[in-house]
Scaffold this motif. Structure first.
Motif, PDB file in Angstrom:
ATOM      1  N   PRO A 248       0.827  -1.208   0.000  1.00 18.64           N
ATOM      2  CA  PRO A 248       0.000   0.000   0.000  1.00 18.64           C
ATOM      3  C   PRO A 248       0.858   1.254   0.000  1.00 18.64           C
ATOM      4  N   GLY A 249       0.440   2.232  -0.777  1.00 19.12           N
ATOM      5  CA  GLY A 249       1.143   3.515  -0.819  1.00 19.12           C
ATOM      6  C   GLY A 249       0.236   4.620  -0.316  1.00 19.12           C
ATOM      7  N   ASP A 250       0.617   5.845  -0.567  1.00 11.13           N
ATOM      8  CA  ASP A 250      -0.143   7.015  -0.137  1.00 11.13           C
ATOM      9  C   ASP A 250      -1.237   7.292  -1.168  1.00 11.13           C
ATOM     10  N   GLY A 251      -2.416   6.685  -0.945  1.00  5.26           N
ATOM     11  CA  GLY A 251      -3.520   6.849  -1.880  1.00  5.26           C
ATOM     12  C   GLY A 251      -3.324   6.078  -3.173  1.00  5.26           C
ATOM     13  N   CYS A 252      -2.438   5.102  -3.131  1.00  2.00           N
ATOM     14  CA  CYS A 252      -2.151   4.327  -4.340  1.00  2.00           C
ATOM     15  C   CYS A 252      -1.638   2.953  -3.925  1.00  2.00           C
ATOM     16  N   THR A 253      -1.265   2.162  -4.912  1.00  2.00           N
ATOM     17  CA  THR A 253      -0.565   0.898  -4.687  1.00  2.00           C
ATOM     18  C   THR A 253       0.838   1.034  -5.245  1.00  2.00           C
ATOM     19  N   ASP A 254       1.841   0.746  -4.427  1.00  2.00           N
ATOM     20  CA  ASP A 254       3.225   0.764  -4.908  1.00  2.00           C
ATOM     21  C   ASP A 254       3.596  -0.615  -5.435  1.00  2.00           C
ATOM     22  N   ARG A 265       3.563   3.618  -9.300  1.00  2.00           N
ATOM     23  CA  ARG A 265       2.348   3.939  -8.557  1.00  2.00           C
ATOM     24  C   ARG A 265       1.140   3.510  -9.386  1.00  2.00           C
ATOM     25  N   VAL A 268      -5.155   2.385  -6.187  1.00  2.00           N
ATOM     26  CA  VAL A 268      -5.260   1.742  -4.886  1.00  2.00           C
ATOM     27  C   VAL A 268      -6.037   0.434  -4.956  1.00  2.00           C
ATOM     28  N   TYR A 271      -4.078  -3.060  -4.791  1.00  2.00           N
ATOM     29  CA  TYR A 271      -3.703  -3.692  -3.517  1.00  2.00           C
ATOM     30  C   TYR A 271      -4.898  -4.413  -2.897  1.00  2.00           C
TER      31      TYR A 271
END
Length: 369
Positions: A248-254, A265, A268, A271
């Motif tokens: 999980p990233g900041d408002g996204c999926t890494d 990126r 989201v 994920y």
């Protein structure tokens, strides 16, 4: 013509397990290609359908009738071998006519059918020549004509273009598909060449180590490979594969490629889908075909820096090897887009063309955006 069904077919040669619980249905009038590397069991499967090999267990049915107790001559199937297998002392006409003469067909019927097949194969001018006076492509046409002349229920071909040059192979691909359509034949075609398979097949059945890996339309096996083997066997160049993780990233999926060689990126929802498959932060194999690796000459949002390592100029497009970190990806670009090797470029993965596989089993997670 014929429906051909294989149920739990197994074949051993001594202790070698060649065909493993093979289940496959070949439909009436279908052009099905058995595709796989050398030694994967595809030719053995073809010969088993023809009755040239006995199976150790399972069933082979043609039009619903079991074939195990029937000899090859009683199955109403024609076989085209890789190495022509023509009678050297007979003319092309007599080679083609041989199956009809063996069943005591009338001379007028023999002549009509031979000339019909010769016209379809465009070898009318070669009928008086012996095999020693023919080119490889012409000999293969004669061999195909001999198979077609008695109008069998099914036509089986074992790498019939393996000995031809590239230009002739291209011509023969179109001719064989045309012949298949004209004769409304059920055709099973064996090859290790994925370009032939993609160009000719109604459906492709991909085998490896005696196991059927995937069956589907050419576009489906290319765009939705069932596992890592299919992903890297179908397509030229093959799919780029790299170990990675999804987190999980900041408002996204890494999407992490390699050991933090690059981070992409993605939305989201990716994920969430991965977590639903219990693959959230497990080690994955991440795959993308060359056309899904997007290249830019200037920095851009979502792009990571890379270097053009090698450029293959193939006329209408280029294949550019991109180096970033410890990874090397192949990208397909328009011709001349990257002017020289060593140039700094930027790249990103097309999120809609990125595949995720379980690294342990090799199976696709069937998670796509």
């Amino acid at each position: 013509m014929a429906d051909i069904v294989l149920r739990d077919v197994e074949k051993y040669f001594g202790e070698s397990y060649i065909v493993r619980k093979l289940n496959l249905e070949i439909r009436h009038r279908e052009f099905l290609v058995l595709l796989g590397p050398s030694g994967c069991g595809k030719t053995t499967t073809l010969r088993a359908i023809a009755g040239l090999e006995e199976i150790d267990s399972g069933e082979i049915l043609i039009d619903g009738r079991p074939m195990q107790s029937r000899q090859a001559a009683d199955r109403d199937i024609a076989f085209v071998f890789q190495l022509f297998a023509l009678y050297p002392h007979l003319s092309a006409y007599e080679n083609i006519a041989f199956p009809l003469r063996a069943t005591n067909e009338k001379r007028s019927v023999v002549d009509r059918r031979v000339r019909e097949v010769a016209s379809a194969l465009r070898i009318e001018g070669l009928l008086g020549k012996r095999p020693s006076a023919l080119s490889g492509g012409d000999m293969q046409r004669v061999a195909i004509g001999r198979a077609l002349v008695r109008r069998p229920k099914a036509l089986l071909m074992d790498e019939p273009m393996g000995a031809l040059d590239a230009k002739l192979r291209e011509e023969m691909r179109a001719e064989l598909k045309h012949i298949h359509i004209e004769n409304e034949a059920t055709t099973v075609y064996v090859t290790h060449d994925q370009v032939e398979a993609m160009a000719m097949a109604d459906r492709i059945a991909i085998m490896n180590d005696g196991v059927l890996q995937q069956v589907g339309l050419p576009a489906d096996v290319y765009q939705y490979p069932a596992n890592l083997f299919v992903a890297q066997f179908v397509g030229s160049p093959i799919m780029n594969i790299v170990d990675g993780t999804v987190r999980p990233g900041d408002g996204c999926t890494d999407v992490v490629l390699g050991e933090d060689d690059a981070v992409q990126r993605f939305p989201v929802e990716l994920y969430r889908k991965m977590a639903g498959r219990r693959q959230g932060e497990d080690r994955l194999a991440i795959g993308v075909r060359p056309e899904g690796v997007l290249v830019a000459l200037q920095p851009g949002d979502g792009y990571f820096p890379a270097e053009a390592h090698i450029i293959e100029r193939l006329g209408p497009y280029d294949i550019v090897d991109l180096r970033f970190g410890t990874q090397l990806f192949r990208s397909r670009t328009t011709s001349g887009y990257v002017d020289k090797a060593g140039r700094a470029v930027w790249a990103r993965l097309d999120e809609k063309q990125t595949h995720f596989f379980d690294r342990r089993s090799g199976e696709s997670l069937q998670v796509r955006l």
